[in-house]
Write an enzyme that holds these catalytic residues in place. Structure first.
Site, PDB file in Angstrom:
ATOM      1  N   CYS A 140       0.827  -1.223   0.000  1.00  0.00           N
ATOM      2  CA  CYS A 140       0.000   0.000   0.000  1.00  0.00           C
ATOM      3  C   CYS A 140       0.853   1.262   0.000  1.00  0.00           C
ATOM      4  O   CYS A 140       1.826   1.344   0.749  1.00  0.00           O
ATOM      5  CB  CYS A 140      -0.861   0.061   1.249  1.00  0.00           C
ATOM      6  SG  CYS A 140      -2.093  -1.210   1.309  1.00  0.00           S
TER       7      CYS A 140
HETATM    8  P1  XMP Z   1      -0.862  -7.768   2.753  1.00  0.00           P
HETATM    9  O1  XMP Z   1      -0.082  -6.988   3.753  1.00  0.00           O
HETATM   10  O2  XMP Z   1      -1.456  -9.020   3.318  1.00  0.00           O
HETATM   11  O3  XMP Z   1      -2.069  -6.814   2.378  1.00  0.00           O
HETATM   12  O4  XMP Z   1      -0.082  -8.045   1.519  1.00  0.00           O
HETATM   13  C1  XMP Z   1      -3.113  -7.210   1.533  1.00  0.00           C
HETATM   14  C2  XMP Z   1      -4.168  -6.140   1.551  1.00  0.00           C
HETATM   15  O5  XMP Z   1      -3.631  -4.901   1.049  1.00  0.00           O
HETATM   16  C3  XMP Z   1      -4.705  -4.117   0.508  1.00  0.00           C
HETATM   17  N1  XMP Z   1      -4.321  -3.679  -0.826  1.00  0.00           N
HETATM   18  C4  XMP Z   1      -3.992  -2.419  -1.159  1.00  0.00           C
HETATM   19  N2  XMP Z   1      -3.982  -1.285  -0.439  1.00  0.00           N
HETATM   20  N3  XMP Z   1      -3.198  -0.108  -2.343  1.00  0.00           N
HETATM   21  C5  XMP Z   1      -3.582  -0.124  -1.043  1.00  0.00           C
HETATM   22  O6  XMP Z   1      -3.564   0.935  -0.395  1.00  0.00           O
HETATM   23  C6  XMP Z   1      -3.195  -1.205  -3.133  1.00  0.00           C
HETATM   24  O7  XMP Z   1      -2.828  -1.163  -4.303  1.00  0.00           O
HETATM   25  C7  XMP Z   1      -3.618  -2.425  -2.503  1.00  0.00           C
HETATM   26  N4  XMP Z   1      -3.746  -3.696  -2.971  1.00  0.00           N
HETATM   27  C8  XMP Z   1      -4.185  -4.418  -1.930  1.00  0.00           C
HETATM   28  C9  XMP Z   1      -5.934  -5.008   0.489  1.00  0.00           C
HETATM   29  O8  XMP Z   1      -6.751  -4.638   1.570  1.00  0.00           O
HETATM   30  C10 XMP Z   1      -5.342  -6.400   0.645  1.00  0.00           C
HETATM   31  O9  XMP Z   1      -6.239  -7.354   1.159  1.00  0.00           O
END
Ligand code: XMP
Length: 353
Positions: free
Chosen positions: A198
């Protein structure tokens, strides 16, 4: 305004008196939404490098659930859901879930989850997904405390059959949790800006560190909470569950496995797979979306083999955590925690090597 917020690395759980004889007897039975249960508290994230049918089927085999992502045509997303639903309708799976947890009842429905947005075709998409076998629809938007989510829940509730639960998010405040619950959400996806890829907090300044976020929300909500983003270890999972969350959503921890979508890449004598944020430039480019409002990164991560073994390791870690917390099941798991200093964090990691 509060002065301080905490995240997973800021705390350690305090061991409590335990009568747990064997970790094998510890139950990880839980809820993912108002009417749906899991034998293991894991949900595969609805990202296009994490969860399509292969992943969701392996999650189901482990007593967990995968959420089929929405970066597909309606037809293709439905095919993925149908493949999962077909696997799930098998009698053996019901028997397996009964063996996985003594709390699982024969008449419970094994969850089949798929994501929709709040724009364009989301209603017709949700209706088609339910016809294909989905029984939980997850409203997948970055800022879930939003008028469009309120309208989407109302619309989905009015057109979908009664057996379908709606999970909504992402949210990061107590007020958001109260509102989404009032709007009819059957489950909450909690966490803003804490995911491994993120950039939301950098781009916008918004987001709440995970421990404070989960504490605030779990203090006011009565529907199941799914802690999402920033979970790197089974210890983080234990902390999220100890704070009252019913389950966790996993991205990076299960990306890079045999079952995550995408090719294995051979590079520098190693094996890798791609993992990309849902709002990354790469995801937007691949899916022909406008290359604006980028709020995520993309990368390659080492190939991990079958997700089954990753999940086994996570379950072992969480069961061990419950044993340290003196709990035989997740309902009993309410350990206290301490805020640790940087020295405490250094001590918490192997520090001889
Ligand atoms: P982890 O830490 O498990 O997180 O890899 C997965 C979660 O991250 C979120 N997610 C995003 N948040 N920009 C964001 O701000 C993105 O491009 C993005 N892609 C995923 C989402 O909640 C996911 O389950």
């Amino acid at each position: 305004m509060r002065k301080q917020a905490l995240t997973y690395d800021d705390i350690q759980l305090i061991p409590s008196f335990s009568k747990v004889i064997s970790r094998k007897n510890i139950s990880l039975f839980t809820k993912v939404s108002k009417h749906y249960y899991l034998c293991a508290p894991f949900v595969a994230s609805c990202m296009d490098t994490v969860c399509e049918s292969r992943m969701a089927i392996k999650m189901a085999d482990a007593g967990a659930v995968g959420c089929i992502h929405r970066f597909l045509s309606v037809e293709n997303q439905c095919k993925e859901v149908a493949a999962v639903a077909e696997h799930i309708q098998k009698n053996e799976l019901q028997k397996k879930w009964m063996l996985l947890s003594a709390d699982w009842k024969e008449d419970f429905m094994i969850p089949v989850m798929a994501a929709v947005g709040v724009n364009d075709d989301f209603i017709e998409r949700a209706v088609a997904l339910v016809k294909a076998g989905a029984n939980i629809i997850l409203i997948d938007v970055a800022h879930g405390h939003h008028e469009l989510v309120k309208l989407a829940i109302a619309k989905l509730k009015s057109v979908l059959p009664k057996h379908v639960d709606i999970i909504a998010g992402n949210i990061a405040s107590a007020q958001a949790a109260k509102d989404l619950e009032t709007w009819g959400a059957d489950g909450l996806r909690v966490g803003v800006g804490g995911g491994s890829l993120c950039t939301t907090r950098l781009k916008t300044g918004f987001g709440v560190p995970n421990v404070t976020c989960l504490e605030d929300i779990n203090a006011v909500t009565t529907v199941p909470v799914m802690a999402d983003g920033g979970i790197r270890t089974s210890g983080d999972i234990a902390k999220a569950l100890a704070l009252g969350s019913q389950c966790v959503m996993l991205g990076s921890l299960i990306a890079g496995t045999k079952e995550s979508p995408g090719q294995i890449i051979e590079k520098n004598n190693g094996l890798f797979k791609r993992y990309r944020g849902a709002a990354s430039l790469e995801t937007k480019t691949v899916h022909g979306k406008e290359q604006r409002n980028v709020e995520g990164e993309s990368t390659v991560i080492p190939f991990k083999g079958g997700v089954k073994f990753v999940l086994q390791g996570l379950q072992d870690g969480v069961r061990s955590a419950l044993s340290y917390g003196g709990a035989e099941n997740l309902q009993e798991f309410k350990p206290d925690y301490l805020i640790v200093t940087n020295a405490g964090l250094t001590e918490a990691k192997p520090h001889l090597l």
